[in-house]
Design a protein around this motif. Structure first.
Motif, PDB file in Angstrom:
ATOM      1  N   THR B 225     -44.683 120.494 -61.667  1.00 18.14           N
ATOM      2  CA  THR B 225     -45.373 120.748 -62.936  1.00 18.14           C
ATOM      3  C   THR B 225     -44.519 120.304 -64.110  1.00 18.14           C
ATOM      4  N   THR B 226     -43.262 120.730 -64.104  1.00 14.27           N
ATOM      5  CA  THR B 226     -42.372 120.408 -65.213  1.00 14.27           C
ATOM      6  C   THR B 226     -42.249 118.907 -65.426  1.00 14.27           C
ATOM      7  N   PHE B 227     -42.126 118.194 -64.332  1.00 11.69           N
ATOM      8  CA  PHE B 227     -41.817 116.775 -64.393  1.00 11.69           C
ATOM      9  C   PHE B 227     -43.086 115.944 -64.607  1.00 11.69           C
ATOM     10  N   PHE B 228     -44.120 116.232 -63.829  1.00 11.41           N
ATOM     11  CA  PHE B 228     -45.226 115.284 -63.768  1.00 11.41           C
ATOM     12  C   PHE B 228     -46.363 115.560 -64.747  1.00 11.41           C
ATOM     13  N   ILE B 229     -46.573 116.826 -65.114  1.00  6.70           N
ATOM     14  CA  ILE B 229     -47.699 117.101 -66.013  1.00  6.70           C
ATOM     15  C   ILE B 229     -47.543 116.369 -67.365  1.00  6.70           C
ATOM     16  N   PRO B 230     -46.360 116.413 -68.008  1.00  5.76           N
ATOM     17  CA  PRO B 230     -46.236 115.658 -69.267  1.00  5.76           C
ATOM     18  C   PRO B 230     -46.475 114.164 -69.053  1.00  5.76           C
ATOM     19  N   ILE B 231     -46.022 113.640 -67.915  1.00  3.40           N
ATOM     20  CA  ILE B 231     -46.266 112.223 -67.639  1.00  3.40           C
ATOM     21  C   ILE B 231     -47.760 111.976 -67.489  1.00  3.40           C
ATOM     22  N   GLY B 232     -48.438 112.905 -66.808  1.00  2.00           N
ATOM     23  CA  GLY B 232     -49.872 112.750 -66.638  1.00  2.00           C
ATOM     24  C   GLY B 232     -50.618 112.780 -67.955  1.00  2.00           C
ATOM     25  N   PHE B 233     -50.120 113.525 -68.905  1.00  2.00           N
ATOM     26  CA  PHE B 233     -50.820 113.620 -70.187  1.00  2.00           C
ATOM     27  C   PHE B 233     -50.485 112.473 -71.130  1.00  2.00           C
ATOM     28  N   HIS B 234     -49.190 112.118 -71.165  1.00  2.00           N
ATOM     29  CA  HIS B 234     -48.783 111.157 -72.188  1.00  2.00           C
ATOM     30  C   HIS B 234     -48.560 109.758 -71.629  1.00  2.00           C
ATOM     31  N   GLY B 235     -48.776 109.576 -70.336  1.00  2.00           N
ATOM     32  CA  GLY B 235     -48.521 108.270 -69.735  1.00  2.00           C
ATOM     33  C   GLY B 235     -47.063 108.138 -69.350  1.00  2.00           C
ATOM     34  N   SER B 236     -46.799 107.250 -68.393  1.00  2.00           N
ATOM     35  CA  SER B 236     -45.437 107.174 -67.869  1.00  2.00           C
ATOM     36  C   SER B 236     -44.467 106.653 -68.918  1.00  2.00           C
ATOM     37  N   ASP B 237     -44.920 105.852 -69.846  1.00  2.00           N
ATOM     38  CA  ASP B 237     -44.031 105.400 -70.926  1.00  2.00           C
ATOM     39  C   ASP B 237     -44.046 106.390 -72.088  1.00  2.00           C
ATOM     40  N   GLY B 238     -45.240 106.862 -72.400  1.00  2.00           N
ATOM     41  CA  GLY B 238     -45.398 107.707 -73.584  1.00  2.00           C
ATOM     42  C   GLY B 238     -44.650 109.027 -73.492  1.00  2.00           C
ATOM     43  N   ALA B 239     -44.496 109.555 -72.288  1.00  2.00           N
ATOM     44  CA  ALA B 239     -43.883 110.872 -72.145  1.00  2.00           C
ATOM     45  C   ALA B 239     -42.464 110.886 -72.682  1.00  2.00           C
ATOM     46  N   ASN B 240     -41.796 109.747 -72.619  1.00  2.00           N
ATOM     47  CA  ASN B 240     -40.400 109.688 -73.055  1.00  2.00           C
ATOM     48  C   ASN B 240     -40.270 109.776 -74.574  1.00  2.00           C
ATOM     49  N   GLU B 241     -41.394 109.605 -75.286  1.00  2.00           N
ATOM     50  CA  GLU B 241     -41.322 109.569 -76.746  1.00  2.00           C
ATOM     51  C   GLU B 241     -41.068 110.948 -77.336  1.00  2.00           C
ATOM     52  N   TYR B 242     -41.322 111.987 -76.549  1.00  2.00           N
ATOM     53  CA  TYR B 242     -41.295 113.321 -77.133  1.00  2.00           C
ATOM     54  C   TYR B 242     -39.955 114.008 -76.886  1.00  2.00           C
ATOM     55  N   LEU B 243     -39.560 114.777 -77.888  1.00  2.00           N
ATOM     56  CA  LEU B 243     -38.323 115.523 -77.766  1.00  2.00           C
ATOM     57  C   LEU B 243     -38.536 116.722 -76.838  1.00  2.00           C
ATOM     58  N   TYR B 244     -39.689 117.355 -76.982  1.00  2.00           N
ATOM     59  CA  TYR B 244     -40.031 118.499 -76.124  1.00  2.00           C
ATOM     60  C   TYR B 244     -41.314 118.170 -75.402  1.00  2.00           C
ATOM     61  N   PRO B 245     -41.222 117.466 -74.280  1.00  2.00           N
ATOM     62  CA  PRO B 245     -42.441 116.955 -73.644  1.00  2.00           C
ATOM     63  C   PRO B 245     -43.444 118.053 -73.337  1.00  2.00           C
ATOM     64  N   TRP B 246     -42.960 119.222 -72.916  1.00  2.00           N
ATOM     65  CA  TRP B 246     -43.916 120.235 -72.484  1.00  2.00           C
ATOM     66  C   TRP B 246     -44.655 120.860 -73.650  1.00  2.00           C
ATOM     67  N   ILE B 247     -43.966 120.991 -74.776  1.00  2.00           N
ATOM     68  CA  ILE B 247     -44.647 121.598 -75.921  1.00  2.00           C
ATOM     69  C   ILE B 247     -45.689 120.635 -76.475  1.00  2.00           C
ATOM     70  N   SER B 248     -45.355 119.362 -76.462  1.00  2.00           N
ATOM     71  CA  SER B 248     -46.360 118.391 -76.878  1.00  2.00           C
ATOM     72  C   SER B 248     -47.516 118.363 -75.895  1.00  2.00           C
ATOM     73  N   THR B 249     -47.202 118.579 -74.626  1.00  2.00           N
ATOM     74  CA  THR B 249     -48.275 118.642 -73.630  1.00  2.00           C
ATOM     75  C   THR B 249     -49.185 119.829 -73.900  1.00  2.00           C
ATOM     76  N   ALA B 250     -48.557 120.978 -74.199  1.00  2.00           N
ATOM     77  CA  ALA B 250     -49.365 122.161 -74.493  1.00  2.00           C
ATOM     78  C   ALA B 250     -50.233 121.912 -75.708  1.00  2.00           C
ATOM     79  N   ASP B 251     -49.720 121.121 -76.639  1.00  2.00           N
ATOM     80  CA  ASP B 251     -50.504 120.839 -77.832  1.00  2.00           C
ATOM     81  C   ASP B 251     -51.651 119.882 -77.532  1.00  2.00           C
ATOM     82  N   SER B 252     -51.583 119.202 -76.386  1.00  2.00           N
ATOM     83  CA  SER B 252     -52.696 118.310 -76.043  1.00  2.00           C
ATOM     84  C   SER B 252     -53.844 119.080 -75.419  1.00  2.00           C
TER      85      SER B 252
END
Lengths: 447, 357
Positions: B225-252
């Motif tokens: 969950t920790t690793f793949f959900i943010p990638i699933g939401f933001h794309g494999s490249d896009g996920a790296n753009e965020y400082l806090y990937p999970w919080i941005s994921t929650a915001d999606s």
């Protein structure tokens, strides 16, 4: 004729008493016998004295036979020492001087022995009668409900001046001996001059003598006492009080109504959920309102956020003042309706609650949503079944409100958990306040 | 199954979002993070197993009680001191990281130090409680929050916009050479067991195999969950753009029918209390170890001194560590922590065996 020793005791006692108006010192003579009786008529039942002592005194002719009669009477006890005799005398015991003997005859008048209806912890169904203000009657009420040989009754006194009689009841099968020991130790160390009712122990329970949470349960219901006895609690009955004290008390007990066992299973569960929800609502809601309106209006969906903001457009000051103002008004209303005579009470609530609230909103002093929230909080507060605990919540919500006004949403969450952490810290005679399981004897190895 | 043990491990798994674990993993997603996670699972379980069975030989005793009559006082001080440092810094990183998050997402106008004050007040109240009560509090916090996190995770998995293809794309990098940084970050999820140093006081009875099976299942699910959900939401490249990937994921995420529409607020409210108890657990360990180092009972003045050192360090941390710096520090801290943990477990395991033989 009374011997020298008895005479000195008598003179001494009379000296100590300073001749109050209601003291009676009577000499009785018959052909063969001579007896003196000393008692205070305002607290003695003179009819009992007459039937049990004076009548036989003149009916039994032989002096020896009357002595035998006195010694075999269960209400008569031997004189031990002066201090004790005086104490007993002041509680309504008559002192008899006969031959070389001094006897104490128990003829206490039991005035407040009427069983009262429950008024504080009312239920819809189930037993409706409460305790009386007389200790023996109360003990009898409990014994009737709890006919068990394991029921242990001990007595002690509390109060430096009042020397109030306190009975300690517990079921030896279920009560944890360690808890009992702690309770007895606590009672022996209580430092109160006039001890009139169990509620006075609230403050003594804490080391600092300043308590916010009730760590004991004060109840007026004999059925609650009986149920708690069977759960291993210790009961204190206090002379002259129609309330019993249940120890140790945890939050689960404070949130329980007797109705819980008089209702069907799922209804009880529903009511319990309702109560805990009300507890949380009452604690958090005022703080949450401040946090949401002043710090993070974006937390709600846009329609809701706009309607809250729209309702506040006319309000000329920040939300925390609005909340404090309204809460203060509700507190005044609650206090006033307790103090007012019953006939005027409903008027005050109507005027205050309906008219003032409506007018305040129309005048633009508080928002409509605020009125809803304040009434919500006040009603939720009264859902908590034990009055002492609902007072605690009344105070606690201001703490959460203060922290939320300072820190916003973080304050709401942390304020709530600070209160929780404080409750985790509390214990009632070794029983953690938030525990769900009462400790049983022999389970204490893990403490 | 011992639930308190499970709570301790679960707490670390939940709080990894704050302590940059997803950020580190996602940063190395093409360079060995997948393999790193896979390697971290057996390492984590093994450390769990060895340490808990070793300390299980001393029922209801924490490390201070176990080594109470040790003759090598200096060894003890060094031993305790190093553990304290690691544990205190674990709490500190979590705290500083979360205060940064709060200022960024909830209270942008509030000074960080003000938020620190309220957190320290709550933490100090909790860490001074007896260990038993800290565990009670932890249980209550988890009781309040677990349904919420389960709901959020369910919402994330059930979301239409979750791109399984992106996850698969990252999954194809499984045979990259694993990087030590990602291994260290991933093992953090399992390292809750090490709080047993103190919390063994409340654990009586043997830990059963069921415990470790539960930890394995939770751990795998958690890392995934920790690793793949943010990638699933933001794309494999896009996920790296965020400082806090999970919080941005929650915001999606969006709850269509709830009065609170944006999940980020639920998520952050939930993490406010989780962070509180996580920091408290770590610092309670540090605090109790410091108390255990002294020969006599700690006086009021010493107690105040310990607490002021704690608060001084956290004030310095909040002032001097900005997000990027904290992120960098955390990466190296993770590696140090992993090494230290292995050494600690090995030493303790051998010592406990020799002692009981």
């Amino acid at each position: 004729m009374p011997s020298n020793n008895v005479q000195t005791i008598r003179d001494h006692l009379l000296n100590m008493l300073q001749q109050p108006e209601d003291m009676v010192f009577k000499e009785n003579h018959s052909k063969e016998k001579y007896m003196e009786a000393l008692y205070i008529k305002s607290i003695c039942d003179e009819a009992i004295l007459h039937d049990n002592i004076l009548k036989p005194f003149f009916e039994i002719t032989g002096p020896e036979e009357f002595l035998n009669f006195l010694q075999s009477n269960p209400k008569v006890s031997e004189y031990e020492d002066e201090q004790k005799a005086l104490e007993e005398l002041l509680r309504g015991v008559a002192i008899l001087f006969y031959q070389d003997f001094v006897f104490l005859f128990d003829c206490k008048m039991d005035r407040n022995n009427a069983v009262m209806d429950t008024t504080v912890e009312t239920t819809i169904q189930g037993p409706q009668a409460g305790f009386s203000e007389s200790l023996p009657v109360n003990l009898g009420l409990i014994r009737q409900r709890y006919p068990s040989t394991a029921l242990m009754v001990e007595s002690s006194t509390v109060g430096n001046l009042s020397k109030t009689r306190v009975m300690i009841l517990h079921d030896t099968r279920f009560t944890d001996p360690d808890t009992l020991k702690r309770i007895k130790k606590f009672l022996a160390n209580v430092d109160i001059d006039m001890f009139q009712s169990g509620e006075q122990l609230f403050d003594s329970l804490r080391k600092s003598n300043k308590a916010l949470f009730p760590l004991m349960l004060v109840t007026e219901r004999p059925d609650r006492v009986a149920v708690n006895l069977s759960m291993g609690k210790v009961i204190l009955l206090i002379h002259g009080s129609s309330f019993a004290v249940i120890l140790p008390t945890v939050m689960k007990d404070l949130m329980a109504s007797m109705e819980d066992i008089y209702q069907a299973y799922w209804i009880t569960k529903f009511l319990k959920v309702l109560r805990y929800t009300a507890f949380n609502v009452s604690l958090i809601l005022p703080g949450l309102y401040v946090a949401v309106t002043s710090y993070n209006p974006e937390i709600f969906r846009i329609q809701l956020a706009l309607s809250i903001a729209g309702s506040r457009t006319a309000i000329p000051y920040p939300s925390y003042i609005e909340v404090v103002l309204m809460l203060f008004m509700v507190e005044l209303l609650t206090e006033a309706s307790i103090r007012l005579p019953k006939a005027v009470g409903p008027t005050a609530t109507t005027v205050g609650g309906l008219i003032l609230g409506q007018a305040a909103a129309e005048a633009g002093l508080v928002s409509n949503i605020m009125i809803v929230i304040v009434s919500f909080v006040a009603i939720s507060n009264f859902v908590v079944p034990i009055n002492a605990f609902s007072f605690t919540i009344r105070v606690l919500k201001y703490f959460v409100l203060l922290i939320s006004s300072l820190f916003g949403l973080v304050g709401v969450v942390l304020g709530f958990f600070l209160v929780l952490a404080y409750m985790v810290k509390l214990d009632s005679f070794g029983e953690p306040f938030l525990t769900l399981v009462q400790s049983k004897p022999g389970e204490n190895s893990n403490k | 199954m011992n639930r308190y043990f499970l709570y301790l491990v679960l707490l670390n798994m939940i709080v990894n979002v704050i302590i940059f674990v997803p950020k580190i993993l996602i940063e190395y997603r093409y360079n060995g993070a997948v393999m790193g996670v896979l390697i971290a699972i057996p390492i984590g379980i093994a450390l769990n197993y060895f340490y808990s069975t070793a300390i299980n030989r001393f029922p209801e005793q924490g490390l201070p009680e176990i080594s109470a009559n040790s003759k090598h006082r200096w060894l003890k001080i060094i031993h305790f001191g190093s553990i304290q440092l690691i544990w205190f810094s674990a709490g500190l990183i979590t705290l500083v990281g979360f205060i940064d998050i709060l200022v960024r997402f909830i209270n942008p106008e509030m000074p960080k130090l003000a938020l620190l004050v309220i957190y320290l007040a709550a933490i100090f109240l909790i860490i001074q409680l007896p260990t038993q009560r800290v565990v009670y509090f932890m249980e209550i916090v988890l009781f309040f929050n677990t349904p919420l996190i389960a709901f959020i995770i369910f919402k994330a998995f059930a979301n239409d916009y979750l791109s399984w293809d992106s996850m698969l794309e990252v999954g194809t990098h499984i045979f990259e050479r694993p990087s030590i940084k990602s291994i260290a970050a991933a093992t953090y999820c399992f390292s809750g067991y090490s709080n047993l140093i103190i919390f063994n006081r409340v654990i009586n009875g043997k830990l059963k195999v069921l415990n470790f099976i539960a930890i394995f299942i939770f751990g795998v699910f958690n890392l995934f969950t920790t690793f793949f959900i943010p990638i699933g939401f933001h794309g494999s490249d896009g996920a790296n753009e965020y400082l806090y990937p999970w919080i941005s994921t929650a915001d999606s995420l969006r709850l269509v029918y709830s009065p609170i529409e944006r999940v980020i607020f639920l998520f952050l409210m939930f993490y406010m209390s989780i962070t509180l108890i996580s920091v408290s657990v770590h610092w309670h360990v540090a605090y109790e170890l410091i108390k255990g180092t002294f020969k006599e009972k700690v006086s009021k003045k010493q107690n105040l001194l310990i607490l002021s050192i704690f608060s001084g360090a956290s004030i310095a941390g909040v002032i001097f560590l900005n997000t990027l710096l904290l992120n960098k520090v955390t990466v190296y801290w993770m590696i140090v922590r992993l090494g230290f943990e292995i050494v600690l477990v090995a030493i303790f395991f051998i010592w406990a065996r020799r002692r009981s033989v």
